[in-house]
Enzyme design. Structure first.
Site, short mmCIF file in Angstrom:
data_model
loop_
_atom_site.label_atom_id
_atom_site.label_comp_id
_atom_site.label_asym_id
_atom_site.label_seq_id
_atom_site.Cartn_x
_atom_site.Cartn_y
_atom_site.Cartn_z
CE LYS A 65 -4.90 5.75 -0.72
NZ LYS A 65 -4.02 6.70 -1.39
CG LEU B 263 0.78 -3.90 1.38
CD1 LEU B 263 0.29 -3.73 -0.04
CD2 LEU B 263 2.13 -4.60 1.40
N GLY B 264 0.55 -0.47 4.55
CA GLY B 264 0.87 0.87 5.05
C GLY B 264 -0.39 1.53 5.58
CE LYS B 265 -4.04 1.85 10.57
NZ LYS B 265 -5.12 1.45 9.65
N GLY B 266 -2.16 5.38 6.95
CA GLY B 266 -2.00 6.83 7.00
C GLY B 266 -3.16 7.38 7.81
CG ASP C 224 1.82 12.94 0.05
OD1 ASP C 224 1.08 12.07 0.53
OD2 ASP C 224 2.84 13.39 0.64
N GLY D 258 -6.66 6.15 6.12
CA GLY D 258 -7.04 4.76 5.91
C GLY D 258 -5.81 3.91 5.80
CB SER D 259 -4.88 0.89 5.89
OG SER D 259 -6.09 0.20 5.58
CB VAL D 260 -2.15 0.55 1.11
CG1 VAL D 260 -1.94 -0.36 -0.09
CG2 VAL D 260 -2.48 1.96 0.62
C1 LIG Z 1 4.09 2.86 -1.06
C2 LIG Z 1 2.63 2.60 -1.34
C3 LIG Z 1 1.83 3.93 -1.24
C4 LIG Z 1 1.81 4.47 0.17
N1 LIG Z 1 1.34 3.45 1.09
C5 LIG Z 1 0.27 3.58 1.96
O1 LIG Z 1 0.05 2.69 2.79
N2 LIG Z 1 -0.58 4.65 1.99
C6 LIG Z 1 -0.77 5.65 0.98
C7 LIG Z 1 -1.92 6.53 1.49
C8 LIG Z 1 -1.91 6.33 2.97
S1 LIG Z 1 -3.44 6.56 3.77
O2 LIG Z 1 -3.68 5.35 4.51
O3 LIG Z 1 -3.29 7.77 4.54
C9 LIG Z 1 -4.77 6.76 2.78
C10 LIG Z 1 -5.63 5.69 2.58
C11 LIG Z 1 -6.76 5.88 1.80
C12 LIG Z 1 -7.01 7.12 1.21
C13 LIG Z 1 -6.13 8.18 1.43
C14 LIG Z 1 -5.00 8.00 2.22
C15 LIG Z 1 -1.48 4.88 3.12
C16 LIG Z 1 2.06 2.17 1.06
C17 LIG Z 1 2.01 1.60 -0.35
N3 LIG Z 1 2.68 0.30 -0.42
C18 LIG Z 1 3.62 -0.06 0.66
C19 LIG Z 1 2.55 -0.60 -1.47
N4 LIG Z 1 3.36 -1.69 -1.43
C20 LIG Z 1 3.29 -2.60 -2.42
N5 LIG Z 1 2.48 -2.52 -3.48
C21 LIG Z 1 1.66 -1.45 -3.55
N6 LIG Z 1 0.75 -1.11 -4.52
C22 LIG Z 1 0.18 0.07 -4.18
C23 LIG Z 1 0.70 0.53 -2.97
C24 LIG Z 1 1.65 -0.44 -2.57
#
Ligand SMILES: C[C@@H]1CCN(C(=O)N2CC[C@@H](S(=O)(=O)c3ccccc3)C2)C[C@@H]1N(C)c1ncnc2[nH]ccc12
Length: 304
Positions: A54, A27-30, A148, A33-35
């Site tokens: 996550k 769903l997303g990376k940072g 953030d 880590g990732s979600v």
């Molecule tokens: C917008 C949301 C938060 C931000 N995000 C994301 O990917 N990250 C937030 C933290 C960073 S990280 O990978 O850097 C990180 C990884 C671990 C520890 C700390 C940081 C990734 C995408 C998410 N997303 C698309 C979602 N879409 C649909 N349902 C959802 N439920 C919950 C999230 C979510």
């Protein structure tokens, strides 16, 4: 004695077994880590729930303590405008923990705007803004600073509901202080940061208000990548500046009263709210409850 349920054990629904967690997509990376989108399917017949998981990158042990704190934080939040915590999953022999949250199919505000921009009017943008305000007001009542707040961390639950997500950088303000001072800058999103956060690494409810002003700018720009805060600041500063000195250039611009330009077709009253969020002195910025009223007033005044 041993027959008595362990009252300190996490409630059952809190613990997800890794063997039933089926990976579907990222769903997303940072940078930590990732979600991921997963299906929790104990019956193995694809009838299980879709969940957002996550996880930390294994080698980021340092942030494991932060991640545990994040889990502590999100599991203590119960608000319609904040993404719901579902539980945790111990994986790889309890070496790493995963955070399980509700999955919102519309994803982040950025992606939603790209796809649905045509049928999002200014009133809808202000509805989303007031919901983010309510979520932040709740967070403030729990003495949390988000640190953030950005459109990339706002989730869309439906065409009429958004929720604040991602508490990876959230900190609790100590009872005897009005702000939280971070020790090391880390990978900070300085273009969303208040001046005192850039210069002194100080974070407070009022620095979250500054970031809210940036999110308001992102909303009124329909999260248009060509007008995103980072790009507009770099255009002003000059793309030849290295990252290391970007912060000092940005801080000087803010000291000289430069601010992000009003987005195209942005109503003056809304731009005025952004400017109040971007007062240089944190005490001069409105509170989230005042912002709530300012936005509601515009919605009421402009009722067709
Ligand atoms: C917008 C949301 C938060 C931000 N995000 C994301 O990917 N990250 C937030 C933290 C960073 S990280 O990978 O850097 C990180 C990884 C671990 C520890 C700390 C940081 C990734 C995408 C998410 N997303 C698309 C979602 N879409 C649909 N349902 C959802 N439920 C919950 C999230 C979510």
């Amino acid at each position: 004695f041993w027959r008595r349920p362990n009252i300190f054990k996490k409630q059952q629904q809190d613990v997800f077994e890794e063997r039933y967690l089926r990976f579907i997509s990222i769903l997303g990376k940072g940078n930590f880590g990732s979600v991921e989108l997963c299906r929790y399917d104990p019956l193995g017949d694809n009838t299980g729930d879709l969940v957002a998981v996550k996880e930390l990158q294994a080698n980021k042990q340092a942030s494991m303590a932060d991640f545990q704190r994040e889990i502590q934080t999100i599991s203590s939040l119960h608000c319609d405008y904040i993404v719901k915590y579902k539980g945790i999953c111990y994986s790889a022999g309890r070496l790493s923990t995963k955070l399980v949250m509700e999955y919102l199919p519309y994803g982040s505000l950025i992606g939603y705007m790209e796809k649905h921009r045509q049928n999002v009017c200014t009133r809808k943008l202000l509805l989303f803004a007031s919901q983010i305000c309510k979520g932040m007001e709740y967070l403030q009542s729990m003495r949390y600073v988000h640190r953030d707040l950005a459109a990339r961390n706002v989730l869309v639950a439906s065409d009429t509901l958004v929720k604040i997500a991602d508490f990876g950088l959230t900190k609790i303000i100590p009872v005897d202080k009005e702000y939280y001072r971070v020790t090391q800058p880390g990978e900070s999103p300085i273009f969303w940061y208040a001046p005192e956060s850039i210069s002194e690494l100080k974070f407070s409810h009022k620095s979250d208000v500054w970031s809210f002003g940036i999110v308001l700018h992102e909303l009124l720009s329909y999260c248009d990548i060509s007008r995103n805060p980072k790009r507009l600041c770099i255009q002003k500063i000059g793309s030849y500046v290295q990252n290391s000195s970007m912060a000092i250039h940005l801080l000087n611009l803010l000291k000289n009263n430069w601010r992000l330009p009003a987005p195209p077709q942005c109503p003056p009253k809304v731009h005025n709210i952004m400017m109040q969020c971007w007062e240089f002195n944190s005490e001069d910025r409105p509170s989230f409850s005042t912002l709530q009223d300012l936005i509601e007033n515009i919605l009421l005044d402009e009722r067709e």
